[in-house]
Design an enzyme around this catalytic site. Structure first.
Site, PDB file in Angstrom:
ATOM      1  CG  ASP A  48       8.749   4.688 -10.126  1.00 10.01           C
ATOM      2  OD1 ASP A  48       8.830   5.927 -10.024  1.00 10.01           O
ATOM      3  OD2 ASP A  48       8.016   3.979  -9.394  1.00 10.01           O
ATOM      4  CE  LYS A 101       6.622   7.686  -8.929  1.00  8.18           C
ATOM      5  NZ  LYS A 101       7.460   7.055  -7.873  1.00  8.18           N
ATOM      6  CD  GLU A 142      11.010   5.780  -4.185  1.00  2.56           C
ATOM      7  OE1 GLU A 142      11.745   5.527  -3.196  1.00  2.56           O
ATOM      8  OE2 GLU A 142      10.153   4.986  -4.615  1.00  2.56           O
ATOM      9  CG  ASP A 202       9.851   1.491  -7.701  1.00  2.00           C
ATOM     10  OD1 ASP A 202       8.724   1.829  -7.302  1.00  2.00           O
ATOM     11  OD2 ASP A 202      10.911   1.874  -7.158  1.00  2.00           O
ATOM     12  CB  SER A 203       4.358  -0.566  -7.091  1.00  3.27           C
ATOM     13  OG  SER A 203       3.811   0.055  -8.234  1.00  3.27           O
ATOM     14  CD  GLU A 244       4.265   5.915  -1.355  1.00  3.63           C
ATOM     15  OE1 GLU A 244       4.980   6.138  -2.341  1.00  3.63           O
ATOM     16  OE2 GLU A 244       3.949   4.764  -0.993  1.00  3.63           O
TER      17      GLU A 244
HETATM   18  O1  KIV Z   1       5.817   2.551  -7.686  1.00  7.15           O
HETATM   19  C1  KIV Z   1       4.716   3.097  -7.496  1.00  7.15           C
HETATM   20  O2  KIV Z   1       3.653   2.534  -7.735  1.00  7.15           O
HETATM   21  C2  KIV Z   1       4.715   4.443  -6.955  1.00  7.15           C
HETATM   22  C3  KIV Z   1       3.402   5.041  -6.555  1.00  7.15           C
HETATM   23  C4  KIV Z   1       2.893   4.368  -5.344  1.00  7.15           C
HETATM   24  C5  KIV Z   1       3.475   6.502  -6.398  1.00  7.15           C
HETATM   25  O3  KIV Z   1       5.746   5.046  -6.838  1.00  7.15           O
END
Ligand code: KIV
Length: 252
Positions: free
Chosen positions: A85, A114, A116, A46-47, A184
């Protein structure tokens, strides 16, 4: 060789070498490039909100955005194990978490999701998802979707209470069925202790060299953006300056 969760689980660190390499990816052409490399895992993080869409944080990223970008990456990297994500707010309850995970998994074609955090409701969700066939990668330490609640971006696990909490969370995620966990910004010696304790691979970012693998945001590694990457990431080039030079030469 395309990985699967069994092979990934088997890639616990041998000796001192970090064996699992994961990079983020958000678009078709970069995915094609990564598909031609030895990279182990591709994360549609989600970055995407920060580095592609220009938001200040990942909170603004929505489920449909993750589906769109993950589909593009899947089209470009058919030979890679792709993880998507779950974005902010899509797993705030067990029911919404199940529905949104099924939608992201089914519509994007990702091999795994993934999410969090490791509160009991998140662990319950992970347990249910793995039972219905959706592999889950956990993510603890600095969890960017909680930046306001955590009070900024900083290293976690510096005091005894937070060390105990992170170890407990890592064990809970393993117990819930995660096939691996992102650590992280976890203090390096704690990241090592967690890695030694768990049977599943840990993948670190800003957490030192003792995890089983590393994940980096590809835009940081290649310095694709204007801003300097975070200190822990040593860029292997400066694509921003390189492209700028080419365009300026073209314009002459
Ligand atoms: O969204 C992302 O890029 C991440 C990584 C930094 C692990 O969750």
């Amino acid at each position: 060789m395309k990985l699967d969760t069994r092979k990934i689980r088997a890639m616990k660190k041998k000796a001192t070498k970090q064996t699992l390499q994961m990079l983020t990816c958000y678009d078709f052409q970069t995915a094609q490039l990564l598909n031609d490399t030895e990279l182990d895992l591709v994360l549609v993080g989600d970055s995407v909100g920060n580095v592609v869409l220009g938001y200040d944080h990942t909170i603004s990223v929505e489920l449909d955005t993750m589906i769109l970008f993950t589909k593009a990456v899947k089209r470009g990297a058919p030979d890679k194990f792709v993880i998507a994500d779950l974005p902010f707010g899509t797993y705030a309850s067990l029911e919404s978490g199940l529905q949104n995970s099924i939608r992201l998994f089914q519509q994007s074609g990702a091999e795994a999701l993934k999410l969090e955090g490791a509160y009991p409701f998140e662990c319950e969700l992970i347990e249910r998802l793995t039972q219905i066939g959706i592999p889950v990668m956990g993510h603890i330490g600095l969890t960017p979707q909680s930046v306001h609640e955590q009070g900024g971006y900083y290293t976690h696990g510096k005091d005894a209470a937070s060390q105990a909490r992170l170890m407990k969370e890592a064990l809970a995620l393993e117990e819930a069925g995660c096939f691996s966990i992102v650590l992280e910004f976890v203090e390096e010696s704690l990241a090592k202790k967690i890695t030694d304790k768990l049977k599943i691979p840990t993948i670190g970012i800003g957490s030192g060299k003792h995890t089983d693998g590393q994940v980096l945001v590809i835009n940081d590694l290649l310095h694709i953006g204007k801003k300097d990457p975070p200190k822990f990431c040593k860029p292997i080039g400066n694509v921003f300056e390189f492209k700028k030079k080419l365009i300026n030469e073209y314009l002459k």
